[in-house]
Design a protein around this motif. Sequence first.
Motif, PDB file in Angstrom:
ATOM      1  N   ARG A 109      19.930   3.300 -20.559  1.00 45.52           N
ATOM      2  CA  ARG A 109      19.756   2.791 -19.029  1.00 45.52           C
ATOM      3  C   ARG A 109      20.722   1.754 -18.579  1.00 45.52           C
ATOM      4  N   LEU A 110      20.814   1.640 -17.277  1.00 43.85           N
ATOM      5  CA  LEU A 110      21.823   0.775 -16.813  1.00 43.85           C
ATOM      6  C   LEU A 110      21.258  -0.498 -16.468  1.00 43.85           C
ATOM      7  N   ALA A 111      21.550  -1.660 -16.975  1.00 46.74           N
ATOM      8  CA  ALA A 111      21.059  -3.012 -16.720  1.00 46.74           C
ATOM      9  C   ALA A 111      21.077  -3.369 -15.189  1.00 46.74           C
ATOM     10  N   ALA A 112      22.038  -2.804 -14.466  1.00 44.18           N
ATOM     11  CA  ALA A 112      22.154  -3.352 -13.116  1.00 44.18           C
ATOM     12  C   ALA A 112      20.819  -2.684 -12.238  1.00 44.18           C
ATOM     13  N   PHE A 113      20.310  -1.637 -12.814  1.00 40.88           N
ATOM     14  CA  PHE A 113      19.079  -1.050 -11.800  1.00 40.88           C
ATOM     15  C   PHE A 113      17.643  -1.459 -12.892  1.00 40.88           C
ATOM     16  N   ARG A 114      17.673  -2.339 -13.382  1.00 40.29           N
ATOM     17  CA  ARG A 114      16.571  -2.947 -14.099  1.00 40.29           C
ATOM     18  C   ARG A 114      15.571  -3.627 -13.036  1.00 40.29           C
ATOM     19  N   GLY A 115      14.244  -2.943 -12.981  1.00 44.28           N
ATOM     20  CA  GLY A 115      13.439  -3.332 -11.796  1.00 44.28           C
ATOM     21  C   GLY A 115      13.678  -2.583 -10.484  1.00 44.28           C
ATOM     22  N   ILE A 116      14.538  -1.835 -10.466  1.00 40.90           N
ATOM     23  CA  ILE A 116      14.883  -0.963  -9.077  1.00 40.90           C
ATOM     24  C   ILE A 116      14.524   0.508  -9.482  1.00 40.90           C
ATOM     25  N   ARG A 117      13.362   0.943  -8.862  1.00 39.57           N
ATOM     26  CA  ARG A 117      12.864   2.208  -8.761  1.00 39.57           C
ATOM     27  C   ARG A 117      13.915   3.156  -7.823  1.00 39.57           C
ATOM     28  N   VAL A 118      14.350   4.269  -8.331  1.00 36.38           N
ATOM     29  CA  VAL A 118      15.232   5.187  -7.633  1.00 36.38           C
ATOM     30  C   VAL A 118      14.826   6.424  -7.315  1.00 36.38           C
ATOM     31  N   ALA A 119      15.096   7.102  -6.151  1.00 41.32           N
ATOM     32  CA  ALA A 119      14.804   8.295  -5.370  1.00 41.32           C
ATOM     33  C   ALA A 119      15.990   9.320  -5.466  1.00 41.32           C
TER      34      ALA A 119
END
Length: 385
Positions: free
Chosen positions: A93-103
């Motif tokens: 996982r990329l820590a920078a996208f923790r908590g960000i849901r991606v589409a």
Amino acid sequence: MTPEKRPAEDEEEQEAKKLKEDSTAAVSEAAQDDTSQDSVGSDSTSSTDPEKKRLSLPEHRGTVVYTGCTQWEYIGRRNLKGIPAMLHHVPRRLAAFRGIRVAYVASHCSAAHTIVISEEGKVFSLGRNEKGQLGIGDTEVRAGVNPMDTMSEFTVVAAAVGRNHTLLLTDRGSVFACGDNKSGQCGVGNTTAVLHTPSRISFKEGKVVKVAVDAKKRPYSWGFGGYGRLGHAEPKDEYIPRLIKYFDGHNRGVEKVFCGSTFTIACSALGVFLWGQTKRTGEANMYPKPLQDLFGWDVRAVGCSTTSIVVAADDSVIAWGPSPTYGELGLGENVKSSTQPKEVKTLEGAHVEQITCGMGHTVMLVRDETEQDKEILGRLKEITL
């Protein structure tokens, strides 16, 4: 078959010779009023005119998972020494996208950068930035994930990536481009060498379409025909769209098409087909041939790197590609390459919605809704860029 060593010549130079000129199609069926502007107050969503209906992001959301090289300047070059800690041979996982849901995720087989779009339509970029392809206003080296603040006023629903340039599609049907433009590949009407920030493309045609497939599900191809990548049984260049005759018949239509550097993959009701060449040497498939190893699998998405292929099928990820690799297969430290399809054990049971491959990396959008989904993702380590 054994993995083939690549010639000593730089991969980038080889690709430049093979691909001739990099170009990227836009990414979603869209409509654009050529007099409209991308601004918050324009183009009412209640309009009954289908040309002015808002476009949407794909319905599926998930967590970003990455495998491969994060030393962007090293990929495909001999004059730099690789840093082992920046070669990730298992998915993380990329820590920078923790908590960000991606589409949405997008890269390209000849690119060393990636575009990520959140469920709110906000854009993030990461990777090589020598030509301004990250769209953040400069050509400086950027080690981490970068919010594309230059597009903060817009809702972006899709993206496409070329070797050193980027295209972004908004919910209003406008396309923006940034990066390398010395051959006019950004489509902005000039050959300004570098576009540091996204510029709107002006076009009068009403439609922007993805993957040239007609209403009968028959695919067309055109461009550089070397290595049989166009599927016409001959290595001939095509200057206008040409029907791939293999898929012209009852129940032969294609559902999805994915392009690598010197090969193409198509999914149809009859199975998964490949044509072109996936190795540096050896025979090329001049016309579509079935991938028997994938027979019976429900293939959802395919990522094509320079010579590597990564497939999301059922609740598994399958990958293969000859040596050398940069970790984009995700098979682990002890299996860095494979000429035969192998399951990525780290993602066993994972439901992958999207896959995109760059020159030396793979980015996946993994479903994160069920408890099993979260358990699988929770076992993955994080990369901090």
